[in-house]
Design a protein around this motif. Structure first.
Motif, short mmCIF file in Angstrom:
data_model
loop_
_atom_site.label_atom_id
_atom_site.label_comp_id
_atom_site.label_asym_id
_atom_site.label_seq_id
_atom_site.Cartn_x
_atom_site.Cartn_y
_atom_site.Cartn_z
N LEU A 1 -14.96 9.54 -7.97
CA LEU A 1 -13.65 10.12 -8.27
C LEU A 1 -13.36 11.41 -7.51
CD1 LEU A 1 -13.50 9.50 -12.12
CD2 LEU A 1 -12.25 8.28 -10.33
N LEU A 2 -14.41 12.23 -7.31
CA LEU A 2 -14.20 13.53 -6.68
C LEU A 2 -14.67 13.62 -5.24
CD1 LEU A 2 -15.24 15.88 -9.63
CD2 LEU A 2 -12.95 15.06 -9.01
N GLY A 3 -15.28 12.56 -4.75
CA GLY A 3 -15.83 12.60 -3.40
C GLY A 3 -17.06 13.48 -3.30
N ALA A 4 -17.70 13.73 -4.44
CA ALA A 4 -18.90 14.57 -4.47
C ALA A 4 -20.10 13.82 -3.92
CB ALA A 4 -19.18 15.02 -5.91
N VAL A 5 -21.15 14.59 -3.60
CA VAL A 5 -22.38 14.04 -3.03
C VAL A 5 -23.55 14.42 -3.93
CG1 VAL A 5 -23.90 14.11 -1.01
CG2 VAL A 5 -21.42 14.25 -0.71
N PRO A 6 -24.35 13.46 -4.37
CA PRO A 6 -25.48 13.78 -5.25
C PRO A 6 -26.47 14.72 -4.58
CG PRO A 6 -25.13 11.40 -5.17
CD PRO A 6 -24.27 12.02 -4.11
N THR A 7 -26.96 15.70 -5.34
CA THR A 7 -28.01 16.60 -4.85
C THR A 7 -29.26 16.50 -5.71
OG1 THR A 7 -27.13 18.45 -6.14
CG2 THR A 7 -26.41 18.25 -3.84
N LEU A 8 -29.12 15.98 -6.91
CA LEU A 8 -30.27 15.77 -7.80
C LEU A 8 -30.03 14.47 -8.54
CD1 LEU A 8 -32.88 16.84 -9.23
CD2 LEU A 8 -31.37 17.84 -10.93
N ARG A 9 -30.83 13.48 -8.27
CA ARG A 9 -30.72 12.19 -8.96
C ARG A 9 -31.17 12.38 -10.41
NH1 ARG A 9 -27.61 8.76 -5.99
NH2 ARG A 9 -28.08 9.12 -3.83
N PRO A 10 -30.79 11.48 -11.31
CA PRO A 10 -31.15 11.64 -12.73
C PRO A 10 -32.64 11.91 -12.94
CG PRO A 10 -29.61 9.84 -12.49
CD PRO A 10 -30.00 10.26 -11.09
N THR A 11 -32.90 12.96 -13.70
CA THR A 11 -34.27 13.34 -14.02
C THR A 11 -34.34 13.79 -15.48
OG1 THR A 11 -36.13 14.78 -13.45
CG2 THR A 11 -33.94 15.71 -13.17
N ASP A 12 -35.48 13.58 -16.09
CA ASP A 12 -35.67 14.05 -17.47
C ASP A 12 -36.64 15.24 -17.49
OD1 ASP A 12 -38.00 12.72 -16.84
OD2 ASP A 12 -38.07 11.55 -18.69
N ARG A 13 -36.85 15.85 -16.37
CA ARG A 13 -37.80 16.97 -16.24
C ARG A 13 -37.16 18.34 -16.47
NH1 ARG A 13 -42.55 14.43 -15.62
NH2 ARG A 13 -42.48 12.68 -14.19
N ILE A 14 -35.84 18.37 -16.66
CA ILE A 14 -35.12 19.64 -16.82
C ILE A 14 -34.44 19.65 -18.18
CG2 ILE A 14 -33.35 21.15 -15.87
CD1 ILE A 14 -33.75 19.71 -13.19
N GLY A 15 -35.08 20.19 -19.18
CA GLY A 15 -34.48 20.29 -20.50
C GLY A 15 -34.37 18.95 -21.20
N PRO A 16 -33.63 18.94 -22.30
CA PRO A 16 -33.50 17.71 -23.08
C PRO A 16 -32.58 16.69 -22.40
CG PRO A 16 -32.15 19.44 -24.03
CD PRO A 16 -32.93 20.06 -22.90
N GLY A 17 -32.86 15.44 -22.59
CA GLY A 17 -32.04 14.37 -22.03
C GLY A 17 -32.24 14.22 -20.53
N TRP A 18 -31.29 13.56 -19.91
CA TRP A 18 -31.31 13.30 -18.47
C TRP A 18 -30.23 14.13 -17.79
CZ3 TRP A 18 -34.63 10.01 -15.84
CH2 TRP A 18 -35.52 9.31 -16.65
N VAL A 19 -30.53 14.69 -16.62
CA VAL A 19 -29.62 15.57 -15.90
C VAL A 19 -29.52 15.11 -14.45
CG1 VAL A 19 -29.28 17.93 -15.07
CG2 VAL A 19 -30.18 17.56 -17.34
N ALA A 20 -28.33 15.24 -13.87
CA ALA A 20 -28.11 14.98 -12.44
C ALA A 20 -27.09 15.99 -11.94
CB ALA A 20 -27.62 13.56 -12.22
N ARG A 21 -27.12 16.23 -10.65
CA ARG A 21 -26.18 17.20 -10.06
C ARG A 21 -25.58 16.63 -8.78
NH1 ARG A 21 -30.28 21.39 -11.48
NH2 ARG A 21 -29.47 22.32 -13.37
#
Length: 58
Positions: free
Chosen positions: A25-45
């Motif tokens: 939707l925003l034309g963004a580019v992933p810099t961090l694929r989903p990981t569960d190593r950063i805090g609770p739950g799964w995070v991506a950037r």
């Protein structure tokens, strides 16, 4: 420094789906694929397209 986005999900699949939607939707580019190593739950950037182009030297 440009804009970056973070998505958080309860599962890897939920996080990956949200990351893909954000990028589409925003034309963004992933810099961090989903990981569960950063805090609770799964995070991506991701970064916006302008930041991605700057990092690529364009």
């Amino acid at each position: 420094m440009g804009v970056s986005y973070m998505v958080r999900g309860r599962s890897q699949a939920e996080c990956a789906e949200a990351l893909a939607r954000l990028c589409r939707l925003l034309g963004a580019v992933p810099t961090l694929r989903p990981t569960d190593r950063i805090g609770p739950g799964w995070v991506a950037r991701a970064v916006g397209p302008v930041v991605a182009r700057e990092k690529a030297g364009r």
